[in-house]
Motif scaffolding. Structure first.
Motif, PDB file in Angstrom:
ATOM      1  N   HIS A 160       0.847  -1.188   0.000  1.00 27.56           N
ATOM      2  CA  HIS A 160       0.000   0.000   0.000  1.00 27.56           C
ATOM      3  C   HIS A 160       0.883   1.239   0.000  1.00 27.56           C
ATOM      4  CE1 HIS A 160       0.743  -0.637   4.327  1.00 27.56           C
ATOM      5  NE2 HIS A 160       0.618   0.682   4.441  1.00 27.56           N
ATOM      6  N   GLU A 161       0.245   2.375  -0.180  1.00 28.74           N
ATOM      7  CA  GLU A 161       0.990   3.625  -0.296  1.00 28.74           C
ATOM      8  C   GLU A 161       0.706   4.502   0.929  1.00 28.74           C
ATOM      9  OE1 GLU A 161      -1.011   2.391  -2.872  1.00 28.74           O
ATOM     10  OE2 GLU A 161       0.776   1.383  -3.610  1.00 28.74           O
ATOM     11  N   HIS A 162       1.484   5.584   1.042  1.00 28.47           N
ATOM     12  CA  HIS A 162       1.308   6.465   2.194  1.00 28.47           C
ATOM     13  C   HIS A 162       1.063   7.907   1.776  1.00 28.47           C
ATOM     14  CE1 HIS A 162       3.389   3.025   4.179  1.00 28.47           C
ATOM     15  NE2 HIS A 162       2.328   3.191   4.931  1.00 28.47           N
ATOM     16  N   LEU A 163       0.161   8.527   2.523  1.00 31.16           N
ATOM     17  CA  LEU A 163      -0.095   9.949   2.400  1.00 31.16           C
ATOM     18  C   LEU A 163       0.608  10.614   3.568  1.00 31.16           C
ATOM     19  CD1 LEU A 163      -3.907   9.804   1.600  1.00 31.16           C
ATOM     20  CD2 LEU A 163      -2.188  10.867   0.120  1.00 31.16           C
ATOM     21  N   VAL A 164       1.443  11.580   3.292  1.00 27.78           N
ATOM     22  CA  VAL A 164       2.186  12.259   4.356  1.00 27.78           C
ATOM     23  C   VAL A 164       1.781  13.724   4.375  1.00 27.78           C
ATOM     24  CG1 VAL A 164       4.461  12.782   5.284  1.00 27.78           C
ATOM     25  CG2 VAL A 164       4.118  10.692   3.946  1.00 27.78           C
ATOM     26  N   CYS A 165       1.193  14.154   5.489  1.00 28.96           N
ATOM     27  CA  CYS A 165       0.788  15.562   5.598  1.00 28.96           C
ATOM     28  C   CYS A 165       2.025  16.441   5.692  1.00 28.96           C
ATOM     29  CB  CYS A 165      -0.122  15.779   6.802  1.00 28.96           C
ATOM     30  SG  CYS A 165      -0.558  17.530   6.982  1.00 28.96           S
ATOM     31  N   GLN A 166       2.100  17.439   4.849  1.00 33.54           N
ATOM     32  CA  GLN A 166       3.272  18.314   4.797  1.00 33.54           C
ATOM     33  C   GLN A 166       3.301  19.315   5.942  1.00 33.54           C
ATOM     34  OE1 GLN A 166       4.556  16.054   2.667  1.00 33.54           O
ATOM     35  NE2 GLN A 166       5.864  17.759   2.089  1.00 33.54           N
ATOM     36  N   LYS A 167       2.186  19.383   6.671  1.00 38.82           N
ATOM     37  CA  LYS A 167       2.166  20.315   7.804  1.00 38.82           C
ATOM     38  C   LYS A 167       2.493  19.610   9.115  1.00 38.82           C
ATOM     39  CE  LYS A 167       0.133  24.606   6.772  1.00 38.82           C
ATOM     40  NZ  LYS A 167      -0.843  25.644   7.124  1.00 38.82           N
ATOM     41  N   CYS A 168       1.689  18.595   9.449  1.00 40.03           N
ATOM     42  CA  CYS A 168       1.858  17.971  10.761  1.00 40.03           C
ATOM     43  C   CYS A 168       2.689  16.689  10.711  1.00 40.03           C
ATOM     44  CB  CYS A 168       0.502  17.681  11.401  1.00 40.03           C
ATOM     45  SG  CYS A 168      -0.482  16.429  10.552  1.00 40.03           S
ATOM     46  N   GLY A 169       2.945  16.171   9.513  1.00 44.37           N
ATOM     47  CA  GLY A 169       3.789  14.986   9.404  1.00 44.37           C
ATOM     48  C   GLY A 169       3.069  13.661   9.586  1.00 44.37           C
ATOM     49  N   THR A 170       1.781  13.715   9.895  1.00 47.75           N
ATOM     50  CA  THR A 170       1.034  12.463  10.092  1.00 47.75           C
ATOM     51  C   THR A 170       1.035  11.624   8.812  1.00 47.75           C
ATOM     52  OG1 THR A 170      -0.386  13.639  11.636  1.00 47.75           O
ATOM     53  CG2 THR A 170      -1.170  11.499  10.851  1.00 47.75           C
ATOM     54  N   TYR A 227      -0.756   8.573   6.691  1.00 47.76           N
ATOM     55  CA  TYR A 227      -1.993   7.826   6.508  1.00 47.76           C
ATOM     56  C   TYR A 227      -1.789   6.765   5.428  1.00 47.76           C
ATOM     57  CZ  TYR A 227      -3.936  12.048   8.718  1.00 47.76           C
ATOM     58  OH  TYR A 227      -4.202  13.091   9.568  1.00 47.76           O
ATOM     59  N   ASP A 228      -2.556   5.689   5.521  1.00 45.45           N
ATOM     60  CA  ASP A 228      -2.506   4.674   4.473  1.00 45.45           C
ATOM     61  C   ASP A 228      -3.394   5.065   3.307  1.00 45.45           C
ATOM     62  OD1 ASP A 228      -0.773   2.913   5.725  1.00 45.45           O
ATOM     63  OD2 ASP A 228      -2.384   1.996   6.891  1.00 45.45           O
ATOM     64  N   THR A 229      -3.010   4.619   2.124  1.00 49.27           N
ATOM     65  CA  THR A 229      -3.888   4.765   0.958  1.00 49.27           C
ATOM     66  C   THR A 229      -3.585   3.613   0.008  1.00 49.27           C
ATOM     67  OG1 THR A 229      -4.660   6.277  -0.763  1.00 49.27           O
ATOM     68  CG2 THR A 229      -2.317   6.268  -0.324  1.00 49.27           C
ATOM     69  N   PHE A 230      -4.512   3.362  -0.889  1.00 55.01           N
ATOM     70  CA  PHE A 230      -4.341   2.253  -1.815  1.00 55.01           C
ATOM     71  C   PHE A 230      -4.519   2.734  -3.242  1.00 55.01           C
ATOM     72  CE2 PHE A 230      -5.443   0.495   2.241  1.00 55.01           C
ATOM     73  CZ  PHE A 230      -4.640  -0.621   2.352  1.00 55.01           C
TER      74      PHE A 230
END
Lengths: 123, 123
Positions: free
Chosen positions: B72-82, B84-87
């Motif tokens: 799976h792929e990852h979403l990385v928030c450019q502000k807070c760094g969290t 998330y998973d994505t497909f």
DNA sequence: TAAAGATTAAGAATTATTCTTAATCCTGAG
DNA sequence: CTCAGGATTAAGAATAATTCTTAATCTTTA
């Protein structure tokens, strides 16, 4: 543009494109023997933030610094760790279509075994 | 399977999925106060190599440890760094078609701004 | 049931990166 | 000019991230 920053940028621009901070430091030292490793990291960070170079993160490996900031992807050899450039056309659109949120960019590392590391067929 | 490894694995499996080594260490300490940060890193490395968990490298951020090893792929928030998973379906094929070499895998981080960090419209 | 070998955790050491501070470099008022 | 005041920067110190070493624990089998 200090002489330290100039030296670091020159080294990166003349390189194959994917040096580690340590490698850059070693080369910079030949030109400016008193340069500190911290100065190298600080300038690499500043140049990355300014968009002059690009930082590449790879698991199990220190960050690399890419002389090109044009959008492109990386091939990472799973044996020797060497990083090569590659270009996947239409990827941004492909990803944007499926992501469901607005994508501002991406980092993609493709894993492979480079020719140097591929087992050869000995006759 | 030592009690240290068991504790680390439990923490990861019960987590949202993308903890740092430091975060895992802090949680593990509550259960096993004498555990050393080195033990955490060593076990994370072993578990990663064994394919029990997955390591995620992100520029300007310590490695994260993913409880899922499914592709799976990852979403990385450019502000807070969290993270998330994505497909993204069909990506492997898309990449393989264009790469020109045999791809054994890939790491993809999509950059975005998460809802929490998106500027809200105040009335 | 205990010696030999294998495995592992803790803590030390090393590597990677960031922070602090003194030095250098500007800028402009005198 | 020229030097005080402020801004910027480099060097080295400090911290963070990760790996290595060694003593302890666990297994196996004789």
């Amino acid at each position: 543009m200090t002489k330290q920053k100039q030296a670091i940028l020159n080294i990166i621009k003349k390189s194959d494109g994917h040096m580690t901070a340590e490698e850059i430091y070693m080369k910079a030292k030949k030109e400016l023997p008193s340069i500190a490793i911290g100065t190298v990291y600080r300038n690499l960070g500043l140049m990355t933030d300014a968009g002059e170079i690009r930082r590449i993160a790879i698991p199990n490996s220190p960050d690399r610094y890419d002389k090109s900031t044009k959008p492109h992807e990386h091939l990472v050899c799973q044996k020797c760790g060497t990083v090569y450039d590659t270009f996947v056309t239409g990827l941004k659109e492909f990803l944007q279509q499926q992501a469901g949120v607005e994508i501002t960019g991406y980092d993609l590392n493709l894993k492979f075994i480079c020719d140097k590391c591929k087992p050869k067929n000995h006759i």
